[in-house]
Design an enzyme around this catalytic site. Structure first.
Site, PDB file in Angstrom:
ATOM      1  N   CYS A 148      25.317  91.616 -14.943  1.00  0.00           N
ATOM      2  CA  CYS A 148      25.720  92.205 -13.490  1.00  0.00           C
ATOM      3  C   CYS A 148      26.755  93.542 -13.843  1.00  0.00           C
ATOM      4  O   CYS A 148      27.210  93.824 -15.126  1.00  0.00           O
ATOM      5  CB  CYS A 148      26.947  90.901 -13.300  1.00  0.00           C
ATOM      6  SG  CYS A 148      27.539  91.862 -12.148  1.00  0.00           S
TER       7      CYS A 148
ATOM      8  N   HIS B 215      24.189  84.348  -6.410  1.00  0.00           N
ATOM      9  CA  HIS B 215      24.687  85.562  -7.540  1.00  0.00           C
ATOM     10  C   HIS B 215      26.082  85.956  -6.810  1.00  0.00           C
ATOM     11  O   HIS B 215      26.756  86.843  -7.318  1.00  0.00           O
ATOM     12  CB  HIS B 215      24.027  85.904  -8.334  1.00  0.00           C
ATOM     13  CG  HIS B 215      24.586  86.725  -9.418  1.00  0.00           C
ATOM     14  ND1 HIS B 215      25.010  87.415 -10.765  1.00  0.00           N
ATOM     15  CD2 HIS B 215      25.746  88.489  -9.243  1.00  0.00           C
ATOM     16  CE1 HIS B 215      25.535  88.154 -11.340  1.00  0.00           C
ATOM     17  NE2 HIS B 215      25.218  89.202 -10.516  1.00  0.00           N
ATOM     18  N   GLU B 216      25.173  87.505  -5.861  1.00  0.00           N
ATOM     19  CA  GLU B 216      26.123  88.141  -4.945  1.00  0.00           C
ATOM     20  C   GLU B 216      27.098  86.979  -4.436  1.00  0.00           C
ATOM     21  O   GLU B 216      28.359  87.549  -4.510  1.00  0.00           O
ATOM     22  CB  GLU B 216      25.088  88.872  -4.224  1.00  0.00           C
ATOM     23  CG  GLU B 216      23.993  89.247  -4.659  1.00  0.00           C
ATOM     24  CD  GLU B 216      25.294  90.552  -5.594  1.00  0.00           C
ATOM     25  OE1 GLU B 216      26.093  90.831  -6.082  1.00  0.00           O
ATOM     26  OE2 GLU B 216      24.093  91.067  -6.578  1.00  0.00           O
TER      27      GLU B 216
ATOM     28  N   HIS C 278      30.350  86.271  -5.950  1.00  0.00           N
ATOM     29  CA  HIS C 278      31.183  87.560  -5.701  1.00  0.00           C
ATOM     30  C   HIS C 278      32.037  87.656  -5.073  1.00  0.00           C
ATOM     31  O   HIS C 278      32.837  87.823  -4.998  1.00  0.00           O
ATOM     32  CB  HIS C 278      30.092  88.830  -5.604  1.00  0.00           C
ATOM     33  CG  HIS C 278      29.960  89.054  -7.177  1.00  0.00           C
ATOM     34  ND1 HIS C 278      30.663  89.915  -8.039  1.00  0.00           N
ATOM     35  CD2 HIS C 278      28.298  89.726  -7.413  1.00  0.00           C
ATOM     36  CE1 HIS C 278      29.913  90.027  -9.278  1.00  0.00           C
ATOM     37  NE2 HIS C 278      28.822  90.423  -9.170  1.00  0.00           N
TER      38      HIS C 278
END
Lengths: 179, 166
Positions: B96, B138-139, B142
């Site tokens: 990342c 994954h995003e 965030h």
């Protein structure tokens, strides 16, 4: 933290497993003003093993004086080496090799020898012996960098497997995605 | 064109939960352009989420089209994305831009069904798999204040898929 005139050491501690080893060792280091880096700590069989990067202004001898009494108290073997720190330079593995078979002499030697000849730089190897005393099995996971490419490793393992068909070997690329 | 500053761990702002986008205006489009420039500037980066640059709205950009032969939807602007179905599990290694010099294995759903708005405010539905599905998960993490550091699995217990050489 003042990094001036600090040095890195690899501290190795090995002994019979018991509760509190990590807490006691790291507390003494902390109270003496040492900083810790990367570490591997795990139980292997009935033993507890520590490989610990320690950053300190002390000399190797001073560090030994600090740790020897607690190591004796916990009945751990202590070994200290001065090393280069080299933090923040992680290498990223691009291949994983998983192996399992009935446990017998030579598995690790045979597998790692053909892999080394085919360019594998091992970054991490973990292995376990499972099963029971009459029918033990061996399982190993390797992550590393295929410096000569994956096909070279694939070929090496195929050749090995044709001679040792009872060893299960799996090779898979690791693709690291950055987000 | 502007490359924005990235927040990097252990910056606590990365733990913030982002709020939904409500107006699809010129300001949003301008921010998306800068966010994409920032993603493209990261070596090999295939996705970015707005909170990585300290902008706490639910905006994600994903583009895995540079990768080897895989199924994907090309460059995607995903606004207020929501995963409505998950299926299967897969381990993959993630890094990342907000977590320098560290990579680790993470379990993600293998396939997902996703609803998201584009930059014009039009809703789309996507069926995604493998690599692209991983990036989106994954995003979206965030946007919810989670990093892949919160989801690491032990290599020691990795799934072992059998391969037979013949």
């Amino acid at each position: 933290m003042n990094l001036k005139e600090t040095k890195w050491f690899m501290v190795t501690l090995v002994g019979k497993d018991q509760i509190g080893i990590v807490a006691k060792i790291t507390t003494i280091l902390y109270e003496a003003g040492c900083n810790l880096g990367e570490a591997s700590m795990l139980r292997l069989g009935g033993n507890f093993t520590i490989m610990l990067m320690v950053n300190s202004q002390a000399s190797s001898e001073d560090l030994e004086k600090l740790l020897q009494p607690i190591a004796d108290n916990l009945q751990l073997h202590l070994h200290i080496d001065a090393i280069d720190g080299q933090l923040h330079q992680h290498q990223v593995p691009n291949v994983r090799v998983s192996v399992h078979s009935a446990d017998r002499a030579g598995i690790v030697a045979k597998v790692t020898t053909v892999l080394a000849e085919a360019g594998l730089n091992i970054l991490e190897l973990e292995s376990d012996v499972g099963g029971n005393e009459t029918k033990p099995f061996y399982i190993m996971q390797i992550e590393g960098i295929a410096t000569l490419g994956l096909p070279a490793l694939e070929l090496a393992l195929q050749t090995l497997f044709s001679k040792q068909p009872d060893i299960e070997v799996k090779l898979e690329p690791i693709e690291t995605m950055v987000m | 064109m502007a490359i924005l500053d990235l927040l990097t761990y252990p910056d606590v702002r990365l733990k913030s939960v982002s709020t939904p986008v409500t107006s699809f205006d010129e300001k949003l489009h301008s921010f998306i352009n800068d966010l994409e420039d920032t993603m493209r500037a990261g070596p090999g980066s295939v996705g970015i989420a707005a909170p990585q640059v300290g902008h706490f709205e639910r905006i994600v950009i994903v583009d895995v089209s540079s990768k080897r032969k895989i199924k994907h939807h090309g460059r995607l602007i995903l606004i207020n994305p929501e995963i409505i179905e998950w299926d299967g599990l897969e381990i993959g290694r993630e890094g990342c831009m907000s977590v320098p010099d560290y990579t680790a294995n993470v379990i993600r759903a293998k396939t997902i069904k996703l609803i998201a708005f584009d930059e014009k405010g039009i809703e789309h539905q996507y069926d995604m798999e493998a690599y692209e599905a991983r990036v989106v998960q994954h995003e979206i993490d965030h946007l919810d204040g989670l990093l892949f550091l919160d989801r690491i699995v032990s290599r020691r217990n990795d799934l072992f898929r059998r391969k037979v050489y013949k």
